[in-house]
Enzyme design. Structure first.
Site, mmCIF file in Angstrom:
data_model
loop_
_atom_site.group_PDB
_atom_site.id
_atom_site.type_symbol
_atom_site.label_atom_id
_atom_site.label_comp_id
_atom_site.label_asym_id
_atom_site.label_seq_id
_atom_site.Cartn_x
_atom_site.Cartn_y
_atom_site.Cartn_z
ATOM 1 N N TYR A 1 18.288 25.689 -9.909
ATOM 2 C CA TYR A 1 19.193 24.856 -9.126
ATOM 3 C C TYR A 1 18.577 23.496 -8.843
ATOM 4 C CZ TYR A 1 21.460 29.388 -8.199
ATOM 5 O OH TYR A 1 22.059 30.616 -8.314
ATOM 6 N N ALA B 1 35.660 33.292 -4.616
ATOM 7 C CA ALA B 1 36.303 32.899 -5.878
ATOM 8 C C ALA B 1 36.541 31.392 -5.989
ATOM 9 C CB ALA B 1 37.615 33.665 -6.060
ATOM 10 N N LYS B 2 35.439 30.648 -5.896
ATOM 11 C CA LYS B 2 35.498 29.185 -6.032
ATOM 12 C C LYS B 2 36.476 28.547 -5.036
ATOM 13 C CE LYS B 2 34.031 28.976 -10.835
ATOM 14 N NZ LYS B 2 34.303 28.488 -12.203
ATOM 15 N N GLY B 3 36.582 29.164 -3.867
ATOM 16 C CA GLY B 3 37.440 28.613 -2.824
ATOM 17 C C GLY B 3 38.890 29.030 -2.915
ATOM 18 N N LEU B 4 39.249 29.801 -3.951
ATOM 19 C CA LEU B 4 40.635 30.240 -4.097
ATOM 20 C C LEU B 4 41.043 31.202 -2.994
ATOM 21 C CD1 LEU B 4 40.741 30.823 -7.961
ATOM 22 C CD2 LEU B 4 41.802 28.942 -6.689
#
Length: 300
Positions: free
Chosen positions: A51, A200-203
């Site tokens: 990272y 989930a990636k902000g979903l």
């Protein structure tokens, strides 16, 4: 905040863990986020040498300075960055792992790592050599336990059955239920799952409706099916984040659900969501809406 044991490792981690990959590149901001996380009861912090080219480990190390005994610290190895080259190359060799851990320790400002994870894996790896590296590091007291971060079932099974690994980090959420097929195998190996991509990636947050319009799909969902599913999920509750976190944690095999944050607001939203009680019947109802896909590649 409740804690769970990773496998039979003796490592007890908070049910919410902090995935550090998305931290801002500002030490003061990172310190504030870490302080708030610790104050809320989060004791599990996950980073990787990959990272930000190691910068993330350095920020985490600085932010946790003086509080090492309060936390369970995890990092990863295997993606080798070569000076002068773009990107990275995969290297699961014993020689590299034992060199890389020294650099991680230095950046993290510690003399041991609680959970050291292989950051991927292929069937071409010399798995015996890789495991030897982790086992030697355990004996030397450099790491306390080790695991693997992968979504490749064939790689995971080979690694678990040949080692004393205690954890498997996998992308898992209401919108990505592929790991469920492999939970029995992981349980049989006396290991735990650490979930990434919990939201989930902000979903699965309050921003999900706006985010889904910018996505072409997710996992096995095409763009239209994804939009329909996200709209339906948001229509069932006014706190989808709470349901998403509770969904992951309803599985006993899950030791910790990681949340990735880039701001204090995102952290606080997730903590509030975790504290929001969700009934078993609510979880069952929302789980019935989502599809249970399977991994199409890297089958055992």
């Amino acid at each position: 905040m409740k804690k769970r044991e990773i496998g039979k490792s003796g490592l007890y981690v908070s049910e919410l863990g902090l995935g550090c990959m998305s931290f801002p590149d500002n030490l003061n901001e990172v310190k504030n986020i870490v302080d708030a996380a610790l104050h809320s009861g989060i004791n599990f912090f996950d980073t990787a040498d990959l990272y930000a080219g190691g910068r993330n480990e350095a920020l985490v190390g600085e932010a946790l300075k003086g509080r090492r005994d309060e936390i369970i610290l995890a990092t990863k190895v295997g993606n080798r960055m070569v000076p002068g080259e773009e990107g990275w190359r995969w290297d699961a060799s014993k020689k590299y792992i034992k060199e890389a851990v020294k650099e991680s320790l230095q950046r993290l400002g510690t003399d041991y790592i609680d959970l050291y994870q292989l950051h991927g894996g292929t069937m071409e790896d010399n798995v015996t050599e890789t495991i030897e590296a982790f086992e030697e590091l355990k004996k030397e007291g450099v790491i306390r336990q080790y695991g693997i971060s992968s979504i490749r079932p064939n790689v995971i099974e080979r690694f678990l059955t040949s080692s004393s690994a205690v954890s498997v980090m996998m992308q898992y959420s209401l919108l990505d239920r592929r790991p469920e097929e492999w939970f029995p195998m992981i349980l049989e190996a006396n290991a735990s799952v650490i979930t990434r991509g919990t939201l989930a990636k902000g979903l699965l947050t309050g921003e999900g409706i706006s985010r889904v319009d910018k996505m072409d799909g997710f996992v096995e969902y095409g763009a239209e099916d994804l939009k329909r599913m996200v709209d339906e999920l948001h229509g069932t509750t006014n706190n989808l984040s709470a349901h998403a976190i509770a969904f992951n944690l309803k599985e006993d095999i899950v030791a910790s659900a990681l949340i990735g944050v880039s701001s204090m607001d995102q952290l606080l939203d997730s903590i509030v969501a975790y504290d929001n009680a969700v009934s078993e019947s609510e979880l069952a109802s929302i789980a019935e809406l989502t599809d249970v896909h399977q991994y199409k590649q890297h089958r055992v």
